[in-house]
Scaffold this motif. Structure first.
Motif, short mmCIF file in Angstrom:
data_model
loop_
_atom_site.label_atom_id
_atom_site.label_comp_id
_atom_site.label_asym_id
_atom_site.label_seq_id
_atom_site.Cartn_x
_atom_site.Cartn_y
_atom_site.Cartn_z
N UNK A 60 0.84 -1.20 0.00
CA UNK A 60 0.00 0.00 0.00
C UNK A 60 0.88 1.25 0.00
N UNK A 118 -6.34 4.20 -7.15
CA UNK A 118 -7.58 3.55 -6.70
C UNK A 118 -8.61 3.28 -7.80
N UNK A 154 -17.63 -3.34 -11.72
CA UNK A 154 -17.73 -2.51 -10.50
C UNK A 154 -18.48 -1.20 -10.73
N UNK A 155 -19.74 -1.28 -11.23
CA UNK A 155 -20.43 -0.02 -11.55
C UNK A 155 -21.15 0.63 -10.36
N UNK A 166 -19.48 1.54 -4.31
CA UNK A 166 -18.98 0.56 -3.35
C UNK A 166 -17.71 -0.10 -3.91
N UNK A 167 -17.73 -0.37 -5.20
CA UNK A 167 -16.63 -1.11 -5.82
C UNK A 167 -15.71 -0.26 -6.69
N UNK A 208 -13.65 2.82 -6.60
CA UNK A 208 -13.21 3.59 -5.42
C UNK A 208 -12.62 4.95 -5.79
N UNK A 209 -13.43 5.99 -5.56
CA UNK A 209 -12.88 7.33 -5.69
C UNK A 209 -12.41 7.77 -4.30
N UNK A 239 -12.28 9.50 -0.98
CA UNK A 239 -13.20 10.21 -0.08
C UNK A 239 -12.37 11.23 0.69
N UNK A 297 -11.50 11.40 3.60
CA UNK A 297 -10.52 10.80 4.50
C UNK A 297 -9.28 10.31 3.76
N UNK A 298 -9.38 10.18 2.43
CA UNK A 298 -8.25 9.67 1.65
C UNK A 298 -7.39 10.79 1.08
N UNK A 353 -2.05 -1.78 -4.53
CA UNK A 353 -1.18 -2.46 -3.57
C UNK A 353 -0.72 -3.82 -4.09
#
Lengths: 286, 752
Positions: free
Chosen positions: B619, B657, B669-670, B673-674, B676-677, B679, B681-682, B736
């Motif tokens: 990671x 990501x 992954x549409x 949830x799948x 991943x943009x 957020x 916190x990121x 990762x």
């Protein structure tokens, strides 16, 4: 894709079970954080939603005879913030606090997380590691079974039509726990998670241990082979490394296409998570 | 002066109080809701389609299939005759589908649930055709042909450009380096999904369309082609937009919506995409494959660069030909090479169509070029900063497509960034698993006038009470452009900005504009408004000179009051002068600005990244990003900084990501949830740095900054990764697992 559906909101468990039994295309709605998403995406949606949020008896957190009882409608946020849970079963509150966002935790319930039966659901490994039992209530009465026997596969449980998961019971047991979740971004479903509950003496002797992992197989898994290796032994760095090798073979990583990481990487992650979790439990002992 | 100062944006209050009207907030009493049936096959012929059951469903008012639409091909991204190289390969509906999610049929009904239900009742018989998902595979002559009528070997567009003789340059080189680089699909993820409402007036044969679009005039043009309607009969209105990022740079379902409205007797029809539709059926970033070969001398001079590029255009051409051409310019514009050749192809595959998306091919090209150059610097033991300072473009250089480079402060960007990052000091301090990397970027401000016409208009009028109206066709996609344009007018007329009312013109104004893309809005919008303000200023000063018995040259405007410089007590409020013009001169008080740029200022910048690698999991933890930008003048500095921050976060998402994962053309992954943009916190720590230039009337040269920060993030991360643990990643995203695999191959992985 949304379709039209009917909606009822019963006040009692019995009433809810009866409606669920009579309408074969019905589903229980608790927090809705999983169900509503599925209803948007899957074309076969229930004709009737049975909203159980008005059933007050399913919202308690209590200690009875040393056993922790959690009603299935208790929200993830309540678990995260409960004094009883944070003090005695911190791995449960840690797991809850890592799920989704605050908004999702305010809606999502522990019962919903269990019944959705996602192999990577965060509440499941800590509950299994704590030896949780679940109480199932139907029209012909109630029964209790170990949580680890509740799951049949991804999204599949032993629940029959007309049955509700009403309560989670955690027995009294000596020990300390740890929960770890591996994700890449925040607010993400676990790529893998682990819970360890262990009774380890001051001088590092492991009297009892339970290990459970999520997203390590088609359902949350209890890692019994790894447990046996560690139980009744003195925990040394070497033993933990050996246990890491064992757990990496004990998991059953998915090979389906939608899985975001390879089985090989997942096996490696299981080692990293186990070592970190055991170190965390031992660290908590010192 | 407002230019250069931060003031609250004019749209801020409406947006934070929820009053702003977005497409889905617009409703009409008799409005219908439409849903689209989409293909489950990546490539298939529609043999039969039976809509009888759907039509019988109560509440269904119109059903359309390929049998009901005009057989007129178009290109949803077409901007005018200069786009002659754009294949016209789309129809409103067709008897063939070319990707999973392609349109098959549409239903308009009294409510969206009925429309959804009706889709289930449409029976379609498909004949699946062989499909191809890999662009290199697609270019082989014997495979499936996706658009044989407009292409051969599935080639949408080919572009070869360069100078000198690369082979000769390789002979002169002391070292030769080669590398293959690959980038992946990214989605726009605007908060507001695509949507439109169409209302067809059957008596007047007129069409009004509300669309969440960046390009109202282009939507009107393509509607006119696809529906074979005169432009004068079509009006396109853009409400407030909840994000575009290039995803709303072309036509989507406006023509379909129009035909549904027509079929439903003129009732308005609304289409709003679900998040899943947004993912699977709009546009994505072109996945790209690059093969780079570089010849270099011992002193670091680049004798040759040969670039071979393949862009995966997906199932329809849309903007691919342009994305390909612009791709070449990134390579050409950034460095001096004695010899250069770009050979590129945009290719059809049975995947989600690729199109315009923030960075417009820049992140892909720069990942290849900058990673390649960083590798060369590392191999030759050259400091990447010094290596670049030796080879970068400078003022006066002549480049193909863009012409002469002027006002370039790239060198300053590098030096300022290096100083802020403490590059020379920190790179010698070796902290375990911590690394630093850097990369450069260039981007356009509006399409280069040599390959695309550029013009925009504006009107500034002063009413009899002195209030000012600014009418601009510029689409503010949420970046604050409107506020910036107002500032330029307020400064030119020396009036408080509160006196100005901003009117965003729709197409019925006939104030022509190409739309908001290529970072052109601020540059063009500010300049057209400035010309309009100058014209109206001249009118009022002329009249004021008469009224005050002075000459124009001796007058000044201060805070909305015209006065004689030498005797400021002789003064007239602007409103009094305007009133006199209206009622005494009997003339309007209006200025029209027509801006036709001869050049477009190229924007430049540098990114410095510091990160830490987790040897257990692979990671990457980004510790800091310093993002430096040559903007000439920041009209609204905080908006510039927020563009840099937001854009850098896009870069992090792209690098680490976000990925549209396709398996045999199907997106796995549409959902958010799948997919991943980042957020909140990121978000890593980002330091935006604005580099300005001392020029007279800097608003004339404002450079775009909306797409730039993202472009050089991925190569800077790749370089920092190498600095930290000594592994090279040549394929995005740098997940990762990918990092772990690369470390594992080198025995660098740890378990605890």
């Amino acid at each position: 894709m949304w379709r039209k559906f009917e909606y009822v909101r019963p006040e009692t468990v019995n009433e809810a079970c009866k409606i669920h039994f009579e309408e074969s295309s019905s589903a229980f709605l608790a927090g809705g954080t999983d169900l509503l998403i599925q209803m948007k995406r899957v074309s076969k949606v229930p004709k009737l939603l049975i909203d159980i949020k008005n059933i007050k008896e399913l919202k308690q957190i209590a200690i009875e005879n040393g056993r922790l009882k959690i009603g299935s409608l208790v929200t993830l946020r309540e678990i995260e913030k409960s004094d009883i849970i944070t003090q005695k079963f911190n791995l449960l509150s840690t797991a809850a606090s890592n799920m989704g966002s605050v908004q999702i935790r305010n809606r999502g319930t522990v019962g919903g997380n269990i019944c959705n039966a996602s192999p990577g659901a965060d509440m499941l490994p800590p509950l299994i590691a704590l030896g949780a039992q679940v109480k199932i209530t139907g029209l012909d009465g109630s029964k209790t079974l170990p949580l680890e026997d509740f799951f049949k596969g991804p999204g599949e449980t032993v629940l029959n039509r007309g049955q509700i998961l009403t309560e989670i019971i955690i027995p009294e047991s000596r020990g300390k726990g740890a929960f770890l979740k591996y994700t890449v971004t925040s607010v993400q479903v676990a790529i893998m998670n682990i819970a360890v509950w262990a009774d380890i003496t001051e001088d590092g002797f492991c009297k009892d241990i339970r290990i459970a992992m999520g997203a390590a197989g088609p359902k949350p898994l209890r890692m019994k082979t790894t447990e046996e290796l560690l139980k009744d032994r003195r925990i040394t760095e070497e033993l933990v490394r050996k246990a890491a090798d064992v757990i990496s073979n004990e998991i059953q990583p998915s090979t389906r296409e939608r899985a975001r990481v390879s089985p090989e990487y997942r096996r490696h992650l299981s080692k990293v998570l186990l070592i970190q979790a055991i170190n965390s439990v031992i660290g908590g002992n010192r | 002066m407002y230019v250069g100062k931060d003031i609250p944006r004019i749209d801020a209050a409406d947006k934070v109080t929820g009053k702003a009207v977005y497409l889905d907030d617009i409703n009409f009493p008799d409005m219908l809701f439409a849903k689209i049936l989409r293909s489950p096959y990546p490539h298939a012929k529609i043999l039969k389609i039976d809509t009888r059951e759907a039509e019988k469903l109560p509440g269904v008012k119109a059903v359309l299939t390929h049998k009901d639409v005009p057989k007129i091909p178009f290109n949803s991204s077409y901007r005018g005759p200069f786009h002659a190289y754009y294949p016209f390969d789309e129809y409103i509906l067709e008897d063939k589908v070319r990707f999973i999610g392609d349109k098959v049929a549409a239903v308009a009904a009294e409510d969206p649930l009925i429309a959804e239900e009706a889709l289930d009742l449409i029976k379609v018989e498909y004949q699946p055709l062989p499909a191809v998902f890999d662009p290199e595979e697609a270019m082989k002559s014997n495979g499936p042909q996706i658009h044989p009528e407009v292409s051969s070997k599935n080639i949408i567009s080919e572009w070869v450009i360069g100078w000198g003789d690369v082979e000769h340059g390789f002979k002169e080189a002391d070292y030769i380096f080669e590398g293959r680089y690959k980038t992946h699909r990214q989605a726009h993820c605007a908060m507001e999904t695509h949507g439109s409402i169409a209302k067809y007036d059957l008596i007047k044969n007129e069409l009004t369309v509300w669309s969440s679009t960046q390009v109202p005039f282009n939507v009107r043009r393509v509607l006119s082609i696809a529906l074979d309607m005169p432009i004068s009969k079509i009006r396109v209105i853009k409400p407030t937009i909840g994000g575009g990022f290039g995803g709303k740079d072309e036509v989507f379902d406006e023509p379909l919506c129009a035909l549904l409205s027509k079929k439903a007797g003129g009732r308005p029809v609304k289409i709003c995409y679900s998040r899943e539709e947004e993912f699977i059926a709009t546009r994505v970033r072109h996945p790209a494959i690059y093969e780079l070969k570089t010849g270099i001398k011992k002193d670091g001079t680049i004798t040759s660069l040969h670039v071979k590029a393949i862009l995966d255009g997906g199932a329809y051409a849309t903007a691919s030909p342009q994305v390909l051409r612009v791709n070449a310019t990134y390579f050409m514009n950034l460095y001096r090479y004695l010899n250069f050749k770009f050979e590129g192809y945009a290719v059809y595959t049975n995947c989600i169509p690729s199109g315009a998306i923030r960075g417009y091919g820049g992140p892909q090209a720069h990942f290849a070029l900058e990673t390649h150059l960083n590798e060369i610097a590392q191999e030759l033991g050259l400091d990447p900063v010094e290596f670049r300072l030796k080879n970068i473009r400078r003022d006066g250089d002549e480049v193909p497509v863009y012409g002469k480079i002027l006002g370039c402060r790239l060198e300053d960007c590098i030096k300022i960034g290096a100083e802020k990052a403490e590059w020379h000091k920190k790179r010698r301090e070796k902290n375990k698993d911590i690394g630093m990397g850097m990369a450069l970027h260039t981007h356009t401000t509006g399409p280069p006038p040599r390959i695309a016409p550029e013009t925009t208009t504006a009107i500034v009028s002063i009413s009899e009470d002195g209030s000012i109206t600014l009418i601009s066709p510029i689409v503010d996609v949420g970046t604050g452009t409107a506020t910036s344009i107002m500032k330029v007018v307020a400064d030119e007329l020396s009036v408080p900005i509160e006196k100005i009312k901003y009117v965003e013109a729709d197409t019925s104004s006939e104030l022509f504009d190409y739309g908001t893309f290529a970072d052109r809005a601020n540059f063009n919008g500010c300049n057209a408004a400035l010309l309009a303000a100058k014209e109206v200023k001249k009118k009022i000063l002329q009249k004021a000179a008469k009224m005050l018995g002075s000459s124009m040259e001796n007058l000044e405007i201060v805070n909305g009051v015209i006065r004689i410089k030498s005797s400021p007590e002789k003064r007239l409020p602007i409103g009094d002068v305007a009133k006199a013009i209206y009622f005494e001169e009997r003339q309007p008080v209006i200025g029209v600005g027509e801006f036709i740029p001869e050049v477009n200022p190229m924007a430049w910048g540098a990114t410095f990244v510091k990160l830490k690698v987790d040897r257990r999991t692979g990671k990457i933890n980004i510790l800091k990003i310093i993002s430096v930008h040559d903007v000439t003048k920041a009209v609204s500095p905080e908006q510039v900084r927020s563009q840099i921050r937001g854009c850098a976060i896009w870069g992090v998402g792209f690098s680490l990501y976000e990925e549209v994962i396709l398996r045999n053309g199907k997106m796995l992954n549409p959902t958010f949830r799948d997919y991943r943009i980042c957020r909140s916190l990121d978000f890593p720590e980002i330091e935006p740095v604005i580099v300005e230039a001392e020029v007279d009337r800097p608003e004339l040269f404002v450079k775009g900054v909306g797409q730039n920060a993202l472009i050089s993030i991925a190569p800077a991360i790749a370089a920092a990764l190498y600095d930290a643990v000594g592994i090279r990643i040549r394929e995005t995203p740098m997940t990762p697992e990918k990092v772990w695999m690369a470390m594992k191959d080198k025995g660098l992985v740890e378990e605890e």
